[in-house]
Design a protein around this motif. Structure first.
Motif, PDB file in Angstrom:
ATOM      1  N   ASN A  99      61.797  72.915 160.697  1.00  8.51           N
ATOM      2  CA  ASN A  99      63.136  73.204 161.223  1.00  8.51           C
ATOM      3  C   ASN A  99      63.985  71.945 161.334  1.00  8.51           C
ATOM      4  O   ASN A  99      65.109  71.988 161.825  1.00  8.51           O
ATOM      5  CB  ASN A  99      63.042  73.856 162.608  1.00  8.51           C
ATOM      6  CG  ASN A  99      62.451  75.250 162.538  1.00  8.51           C
ATOM      7  OD1 ASN A  99      62.692  75.982 161.577  1.00  8.51           O
ATOM      8  ND2 ASN A  99      61.674  75.625 163.543  1.00  8.51           N
ATOM      9  N   GLY A 100      63.426  70.815 160.904  1.00 16.77           N
ATOM     10  CA  GLY A 100      64.177  69.567 160.947  1.00 16.77           C
ATOM     11  C   GLY A 100      64.082  68.838 162.261  1.00 16.77           C
ATOM     12  O   GLY A 100      64.788  67.845 162.469  1.00 16.77           O
ATOM     13  N   ARG A 101      63.216  69.280 163.171  1.00 15.40           N
ATOM     14  CA  ARG A 101      63.068  68.592 164.455  1.00 15.40           C
ATOM     15  C   ARG A 101      62.130  67.404 164.318  1.00 15.40           C
ATOM     16  O   ARG A 101      61.048  67.525 163.751  1.00 15.40           O
ATOM     17  CB  ARG A 101      62.514  69.553 165.509  1.00 15.40           C
ATOM     18  CG  ARG A 101      63.452  70.697 165.881  1.00 15.40           C
ATOM     19  CD  ARG A 101      62.798  71.583 166.924  1.00 15.40           C
ATOM     20  NE  ARG A 101      61.535  72.134 166.423  1.00 15.40           N
ATOM     21  CZ  ARG A 101      60.628  72.746 167.176  1.00 15.40           C
ATOM     22  NH1 ARG A 101      60.830  72.861 168.482  1.00 15.40           N
ATOM     23  NH2 ARG A 101      59.522  73.229 166.639  1.00 15.40           N
ATOM     24  N   ALA A 124      61.833  63.115 154.633  1.00 11.48           N
ATOM     25  CA  ALA A 124      61.079  64.318 154.980  1.00 11.48           C
ATOM     26  C   ALA A 124      61.698  65.561 154.335  1.00 11.48           C
ATOM     27  O   ALA A 124      60.978  66.449 153.850  1.00 11.48           O
ATOM     28  CB  ALA A 124      61.022  64.480 156.499  1.00 11.48           C
ATOM     29  N   LEU A 125      63.033  65.612 154.307  1.00  8.79           N
ATOM     30  CA  LEU A 125      63.716  66.750 153.709  1.00  8.79           C
ATOM     31  C   LEU A 125      63.412  66.851 152.215  1.00  8.79           C
ATOM     32  O   LEU A 125      63.194  67.951 151.679  1.00  8.79           O
ATOM     33  CB  LEU A 125      65.223  66.643 153.947  1.00  8.79           C
ATOM     34  CG  LEU A 125      66.107  67.760 153.392  1.00  8.79           C
ATOM     35  CD1 LEU A 125      65.661  69.119 153.896  1.00  8.79           C
ATOM     36  CD2 LEU A 125      67.564  67.497 153.738  1.00  8.79           C
ATOM     37  N   GLY A 134      60.421  69.490 147.774  1.00  5.98           N
ATOM     38  CA  GLY A 134      59.355  69.351 146.791  1.00  5.98           C
ATOM     39  C   GLY A 134      58.200  70.302 147.038  1.00  5.98           C
ATOM     40  O   GLY A 134      57.599  70.839 146.102  1.00  5.98           O
ATOM     41  N   ALA A 135      57.899  70.546 148.322  1.00  8.94           N
ATOM     42  CA  ALA A 135      56.794  71.436 148.695  1.00  8.94           C
ATOM     43  C   ALA A 135      57.212  72.903 148.745  1.00  8.94           C
ATOM     44  O   ALA A 135      56.427  73.762 149.163  1.00  8.94           O
ATOM     45  CB  ALA A 135      56.226  71.007 150.045  1.00  8.94           C
ATOM     46  N   LYS A 136      58.460  73.196 148.384  1.00 10.42           N
ATOM     47  CA  LYS A 136      59.012  74.563 148.340  1.00 10.42           C
ATOM     48  C   LYS A 136      59.198  75.166 149.740  1.00 10.42           C
ATOM     49  O   LYS A 136      59.280  76.390 149.880  1.00 10.42           O
ATOM     50  CB  LYS A 136      58.138  75.501 147.490  1.00 10.42           C
ATOM     51  CG  LYS A 136      57.770  74.944 146.121  1.00 10.42           C
ATOM     52  CD  LYS A 136      58.983  74.576 145.283  1.00 10.42           C
ATOM     53  CE  LYS A 136      58.581  74.062 143.911  1.00 10.42           C
ATOM     54  NZ  LYS A 136      59.738  73.515 143.143  1.00 10.42           N
ATOM     55  N   GLU A 137      59.263  74.314 150.751  1.00 16.95           N
ATOM     56  CA  GLU A 137      59.603  74.809 152.087  1.00 16.95           C
ATOM     57  C   GLU A 137      61.046  75.307 152.103  1.00 16.95           C
ATOM     58  O   GLU A 137      61.378  76.293 152.757  1.00 16.95           O
ATOM     59  CB  GLU A 137      59.419  73.685 153.112  1.00 16.95           C
ATOM     60  CG  GLU A 137      59.530  74.122 154.558  1.00 16.95           C
ATOM     61  CD  GLU A 137      58.267  74.807 155.062  1.00 16.95           C
ATOM     62  OE1 GLU A 137      58.371  75.551 156.055  1.00 16.95           O
ATOM     63  OE2 GLU A 137      57.185  74.608 154.472  1.00 16.95           O
ATOM     64  N   GLU A 186      71.440  73.259 156.037  1.00 16.21           N
ATOM     65  CA  GLU A 186      72.026  74.397 156.755  1.00 16.21           C
ATOM     66  C   GLU A 186      71.084  74.905 157.827  1.00 16.21           C
ATOM     67  O   GLU A 186      71.497  75.248 158.944  1.00 16.21           O
ATOM     68  CB  GLU A 186      72.377  75.511 155.776  1.00 16.21           C
ATOM     69  CG  GLU A 186      73.561  75.184 154.872  1.00 16.21           C
ATOM     70  CD  GLU A 186      73.776  76.226 153.803  1.00 16.21           C
ATOM     71  OE1 GLU A 186      73.077  77.272 153.846  1.00 16.21           O
ATOM     72  OE2 GLU A 186      74.614  76.010 152.908  1.00 16.21           O
ATOM     73  N   ALA A 187      69.807  74.941 157.532  1.00 13.30           N
ATOM     74  CA  ALA A 187      68.828  75.424 158.507  1.00 13.30           C
ATOM     75  C   ALA A 187      68.702  74.467 159.697  1.00 13.30           C
ATOM     76  O   ALA A 187      68.423  74.892 160.824  1.00 13.30           O
ATOM     77  CB  ALA A 187      67.475  75.600 157.830  1.00 13.30           C
TER      78      ALA A 187
END
Length: 497
Positions: free
Chosen positions: A22-24, A437-438, A443-446, A455-456
């Motif tokens: 979630n980007g935290r 990290a993003l 790359g990991a298809k998250e 946006e998320a």
């Protein structure tokens, strides 16, 4: 929940952040960067020291959380660009890494300027030419360390080297290598004719395969897993030039009215565009993370590191109290002092070889005046880049500002008042780590794309409006600063005649 690690290899610290999907940011570790200044103009890093810093940051990060290593689904690196980190023909460290702020090749770059080589290569590379480029450093090695030159096996940049130590694979990441002057911006590939121009064609075979930022580069090896606590086989992705990482996190993609200011070791002003426009000024165009887009930027090592250098001189009992310094500056009238500071401790943005210095210092000046002058000088260097970028981005009204300097409301108000622009300060402390990290998440298809991930994450920003009453005073002092640097430049040229 999946987790990702973003490494940020900067000029001051090696940082490692654990970011959830979630980007935290759940945890952050910092290790002071080991930088070597053994001679005038030399700025180096021991390659084993660079790797040791990365390992220490990862070990400390993992020790600070109770998350199993197998839940970490990817790792990537954001790092300073340019410079040269070299392996020999057997994959071993060749010599100390040479950092982008190194200026030992100054005499070579001056020779190239006299031969009009910068103008010759620009249509191909879309790059300027200066001492921190790999081509300048490699040419210096040819002339001064011929044995090392003959034994070059791989030419890497900082994040390429760290990725090599993690995975055992040698690659060159696109956003960084596109600004190396080895790279043809029209074909998207290395260009042998460029090496011929610089007379370093012997290293052609040492240029590694180019990898995209979110492309899988390899996996954490068993040896590294034992040393760090990472899981064997953790995916490692290409990574980013830190200027690109910051631009991503600042949210300027796709906006013609917003520019990104980075206030850190370097003064950087960036914008994003999909075309190359004919202009009188040669802007730097690098490949961006989004297809068919360029990051266009102006940069020089003239930013907050010039302030941090004074810590030992302006502190009390070894303490550098930024909050107290901020109060000292806030108590002074804006741009009223006749004291100037030229922040060229690490390099200049107005001519090769110009040195740093104060002008106008008198007995009545206080510590607050000194700090105010340092802050103003740094902002004036940024403003020189901004003036050039406004020609390329005439609709720019907003500056998205990132870097440690954004913690100072006083300094940020000075910036707004000088430029007359609205500042937006994203609520991100570590843009380098988050950007890395993003990239690993994509790359990991998250996430399907960078934009989907941003946006998320819903990153908000603090807004600072300019005070129009101070604009004219700041602009008047800025013009005085430009005249002063002109005198510095003339003195340097006469001194060398």
């Amino acid at each position: 929940m999946n987790y990702f690690i973003g490494l940020d290899s900067g000029g001051t610290f090696m940082k490692a952040a654990l970011i959830d999907s979630n980007g935290r940011q759940l945890a952050l570790s910092k290790v002071p960067a080991k930088v070597l200044n053994t001679r005038q103009g030399w700025v180096e890093r021991g390659l084993d020291d660079l790797w040791d810093d990365a390992k220490k940051a990862i070990i400390a990060l993992l020790a600070s959380v109770e998350i199993p290593a197998h839940q970490i689904k990817g790792l990537s690196i954001s790092a300073q660009g340019k410079g040269a980190y070299l392996l020999d023909k057997h994959g071993r460290n060749l010599r100390n890494g040479i950092i982008s702020s190194d200026s030992r090749s100054l005499y070579i770059v001056k020779q190239w300027q006299e031969q009009n080589i910068p103008e010759k290569i620009y249509p191909v590379t879309l790059q300027t030419l200066w001492t921190g480029h790999p081509v300048s450093i490699i040419r210096w090695l040819k002339e001064n360390e011929p044995e090392n030159y003959a034994n070059i096996g791989s030419i890497l940049m900082a994040h390429d080297y760290i990725r090599y130590r993690l995975t055992g694979e040698t690659q060159a990441e696109l956003t960084n290598m596109s600004e190396s002057n080895f790279f043809n911006s029209l074909t998207g590939e290395y260009d042998f004719s460029l090496l011929e121009t610089f007379q370093i064609e012997a290293v052609w075979s040492a240029l590694p395969p180019i990898i995209k930022p979110d492309e899988l580069a390899g996996y954490v090896t068993e040896k590294v897993a034992k040393e760090t606590g990472l899981e064997i086989g953790t995916p490692v992705f290409g990574g980013l030039f830190d200027v690109v990482s910051t631009a991503i996190c600042s949210g300027i993609s796709g906006s013609s009215n917003t520019l990104n200011y980075v206030m850190g070791t370097w003064s950087v002003t960036s914008g994003i565009a999909s075309d190359v426009l004919p202009m009188t000024h040669n802007y730097v165009y690098g490949h961006y993370v989004l297809e068919n887009q360029y990051i266009i930027h102006e940069a020089s090592p003239t930013s907050a590191s010039n302030y941090e250098w004074f810590a030992d001189y302006l502190g009390a009992d070894g303490e550098f109290d930024h909050q107290a310094n901020q109060q000292l500056v806030a108590a002074l009238p804006p741009a009223q002092s006749d004291l100037y500071f030229v922040p060229f401790l690490y390099g200049s943005n107005m001519g090769l070889g110009i040195k740093s210095g104060f002008y106008g210092l008198q007995s009545h000046h206080t510590k607050g005046h000194l700090i105010q002058a340092i802050w103003e000088g740094i902002l004036f260097c940024h403003n020189l880049h901004l003036d050039r970028m406004r020609t390329r981005f005439p609709n720019a009204k907003v500056l998205r500002v990132t870097g440690g300097s954004t913690a100072s409301d006083v300094w940020m108000q000075m910036l707004a008042d000088l430029t007359g622009m609205t500042l937006e300060i994203p609520s991100i402390d570590e843009t380098g780590s988050l950007g890395a990290a993003l990239i690993s998440m994509v790359g990991a298809k998250e996430y399907a794309s960078i934009n989907e991930g941003l946006e998320a994450m819903q990153i908000d920003a603090k807004c600072i409006q300019a005070n129009p009453e101070h604009f004219d005073q700041y602009q008047k002092k800025y013009q005085g600063y430009l005249r002063l640097v002109g005198f510095f430049k003339a003195f340097e040229e006469q001194k060398n005649d």
